[in-house]
Design a protein around this motif. Sequence first.
Motif: not given
Length: 104
Positions: A98-99, A101-103
């Motif tokens: 999740n982290y 993919s946000r970056k």
Amino acid sequence: MDIVKKVDEMRVKRGWTFYKLAQESGLTQQTFTKWMEGKTMPTIQALQLVCDAFNITLANFFAENDMIEITPELKGILDNWVHLTKDEQQSIKLIIDNYISRKN
């Protein structure tokens, strides 16, 4: 795979001299000279020492793709990972995915 060439490329990539590699690995400069001149070939034990100096595993060394340097911090994470349950590992994997993919 040219093992000696790969050791030398890794050494150069880090900006190390043969003296520095000898210091970090516990091998002698003469050992590396003999390898480079083709007089001897590295043993598995010697390669393990070189890999330890470069903070990589033998598997990483022989992998055809990019190597991942095992820093002390990453080693600590991996050491702790094996003590987690499968559910805990899955939860952490989801957080990381999740982290990332946000970056991107």
